[in-house]
Design a protein around this motif. Sequence first.
Motif, mmCIF file in Angstrom:
data_model
loop_
_atom_site.group_PDB
_atom_site.id
_atom_site.type_symbol
_atom_site.label_atom_id
_atom_site.label_comp_id
_atom_site.label_asym_id
_atom_site.label_seq_id
_atom_site.Cartn_x
_atom_site.Cartn_y
_atom_site.Cartn_z
ATOM 1 N N MET A 1 0.847 -1.195 0.000
ATOM 2 C CA MET A 1 0.000 0.000 0.000
ATOM 3 C C MET A 1 0.880 1.242 0.000
ATOM 4 O O MET A 1 1.784 1.360 0.834
ATOM 5 C CB MET A 1 -0.912 0.001 1.235
ATOM 6 N N PRO A 2 0.648 2.195 -0.928
ATOM 7 C CA PRO A 2 1.451 3.412 -0.942
ATOM 8 C C PRO A 2 1.193 4.267 0.298
ATOM 9 O O PRO A 2 0.046 4.428 0.724
ATOM 10 C CB PRO A 2 0.982 4.122 -2.212
ATOM 11 N N VAL A 3 2.268 4.805 0.864
ATOM 12 C CA VAL A 3 2.166 5.664 2.036
ATOM 13 C C VAL A 3 2.704 7.039 1.648
ATOM 14 O O VAL A 3 3.887 7.177 1.356
ATOM 15 C CB VAL A 3 2.974 5.088 3.219
ATOM 16 N N PRO A 4 1.854 8.080 1.617
ATOM 17 C CA PRO A 4 2.320 9.412 1.235
ATOM 18 C C PRO A 4 3.383 9.943 2.193
ATOM 19 O O PRO A 4 3.212 9.895 3.411
ATOM 20 C CB PRO A 4 1.048 10.267 1.301
ATOM 21 N N VAL A 5 4.487 10.427 1.648
ATOM 22 C CA VAL A 5 5.570 11.014 2.437
ATOM 23 C C VAL A 5 5.388 12.528 2.465
ATOM 24 O O VAL A 5 5.323 13.179 1.414
ATOM 25 C CB VAL A 5 6.945 10.650 1.853
ATOM 26 N N LEU A 6 5.294 13.095 3.669
ATOM 27 C CA LEU A 6 5.148 14.537 3.826
ATOM 28 C C LEU A 6 6.495 15.232 3.877
ATOM 29 O O LEU A 6 6.643 16.366 3.405
ATOM 30 C CB LEU A 6 4.373 14.852 5.110
ATOM 31 N N TYR A 7 7.491 14.563 4.485
ATOM 32 C CA TYR A 7 8.812 15.176 4.667
ATOM 33 C C TYR A 7 9.814 14.072 4.982
ATOM 34 O O TYR A 7 9.489 13.082 5.648
ATOM 35 C CB TYR A 7 8.780 16.187 5.822
ATOM 36 N N GLU A 8 11.041 14.276 4.507
ATOM 37 C CA GLU A 8 12.110 13.332 4.840
ATOM 38 C C GLU A 8 13.448 14.048 4.791
ATOM 39 O O GLU A 8 13.736 14.793 3.856
ATOM 40 C CB GLU A 8 12.119 12.158 3.863
ATOM 41 N N GLN A 39 10.930 -1.191 4.367
ATOM 42 C CA GLN A 39 11.106 -1.763 3.042
ATOM 43 C C GLN A 39 11.171 -0.666 1.980
ATOM 44 O O GLN A 39 11.966 -0.724 1.042
ATOM 45 C CB GLN A 39 9.953 -2.730 2.737
ATOM 46 N N ASP A 40 10.326 0.352 2.144
ATOM 47 C CA ASP A 40 10.318 1.465 1.200
ATOM 48 C C ASP A 40 11.652 2.208 1.212
ATOM 49 O O ASP A 40 12.205 2.540 0.151
ATOM 50 C CB ASP A 40 9.176 2.416 1.544
ATOM 51 N N LEU A 41 12.176 2.477 2.413
ATOM 52 C CA LEU A 41 13.468 3.166 2.527
ATOM 53 C C LEU A 41 14.588 2.336 1.906
ATOM 54 O O LEU A 41 15.468 2.864 1.220
ATOM 55 C CB LEU A 41 13.780 3.457 3.999
ATOM 56 N N LYS A 42 14.539 1.045 2.155
ATOM 57 C CA LYS A 42 15.553 0.140 1.613
ATOM 58 C C LYS A 42 15.567 0.178 0.087
ATOM 59 O O LYS A 42 16.620 0.242 -0.553
ATOM 60 C CB LYS A 42 15.279 -1.278 2.118
ATOM 61 N N LYS A 47 19.561 0.682 0.145
ATOM 62 C CA LYS A 47 20.359 0.375 1.340
ATOM 63 C C LYS A 47 20.490 -1.129 1.534
ATOM 64 O O LYS A 47 19.496 -1.854 1.503
ATOM 65 C CB LYS A 47 19.706 0.987 2.580
ATOM 66 N N PRO A 48 21.713 -1.619 1.742
ATOM 67 C CA PRO A 48 21.893 -3.042 2.043
ATOM 68 C C PRO A 48 21.611 -3.327 3.525
ATOM 69 O O PRO A 48 21.673 -2.426 4.367
ATOM 70 C CB PRO A 48 23.377 -3.271 1.737
ATOM 71 N N GLY A 49 21.292 -4.558 3.836
ATOM 72 C CA GLY A 49 21.090 -4.948 5.238
ATOM 73 C C GLY A 49 19.851 -4.334 5.842
ATOM 74 O O GLY A 49 18.932 -3.881 5.146
ATOM 75 N N ASN A 50 19.820 -4.303 7.172
ATOM 76 C CA ASN A 50 18.666 -3.794 7.895
ATOM 77 C C ASN A 50 18.635 -2.266 7.887
ATOM 78 O O ASN A 50 19.672 -1.603 7.939
ATOM 79 C CB ASN A 50 18.676 -4.289 9.350
#
Length: 238
Positions: A1-8, A39-42, A47-50
């Motif tokens: 499910m897509p999650v809207p990102v407000l800021y990062e 999972q999205d950030l990865k 990014k490898p690993g956790n």
Amino acid sequence: MPVPVLYEDNHVLAVVKPPGILSQEDETGDPDMLTLLKQDLKERHGKPGNVFLGLVHRLDRTVGGVMVFAKTSKAASRLSESVRNRDFGKTYVCVVQGQPAKKQGRLTHFIRKDSKHNRVTVYDKAASESKEAILYYEVAAASGRYSLIAVRLHTGRPHQIRAQMAHIGCPLAGDLKYGAKPEAGISDIALWSTSVSAPHPVTKEMFSFHSIPSGSDVWTWWTDEQLEAASTMLGSLR
């Protein structure tokens, strides 16, 4: 499910949580925000690993709206400290059955949680194993048997808004657990996290992330102007 990102940035991630998604994993194994966002950030950043992502605050499964996560352990620690010091502001809008006796006010009760049944009991005076629960509210609009209400939390107790509003005779629309009458066409509890504000964990500048509900059920009963007005009513209150 897509999650809207407000800021990062390198320290903070602010998103809009869809209703029906857990804040963190539980025994059901259903989708949860922490797992989805890691999972999205990865994937987005390769990014490898956790991937580290710290849960700073929670929203009930049925509640949508703004959530803020920490992307480093230092940010998690400092944001958690802001929560403890009550520098972490949270505002909500909700739709209730009925209308409070006063258009605006402060509710002070005592709440005791029954973890076995995932329910809380509200008391007017301190009771055994209860904790003080304080919120501020203001009626933004009324239509027929329902009211649109702005809420700012002073404390962050489990099911606090749901239970306190029900205790004064105004259960949230769709909240059968706390006494709302069943209504056709209402599938979610009518509660939305409209803003989160706090000092940035590194720069110390105040941030504030904002979202108004849209798309289904009771939220379509109100105009965007009414929802926007409700979402900003108590934003400056401390």
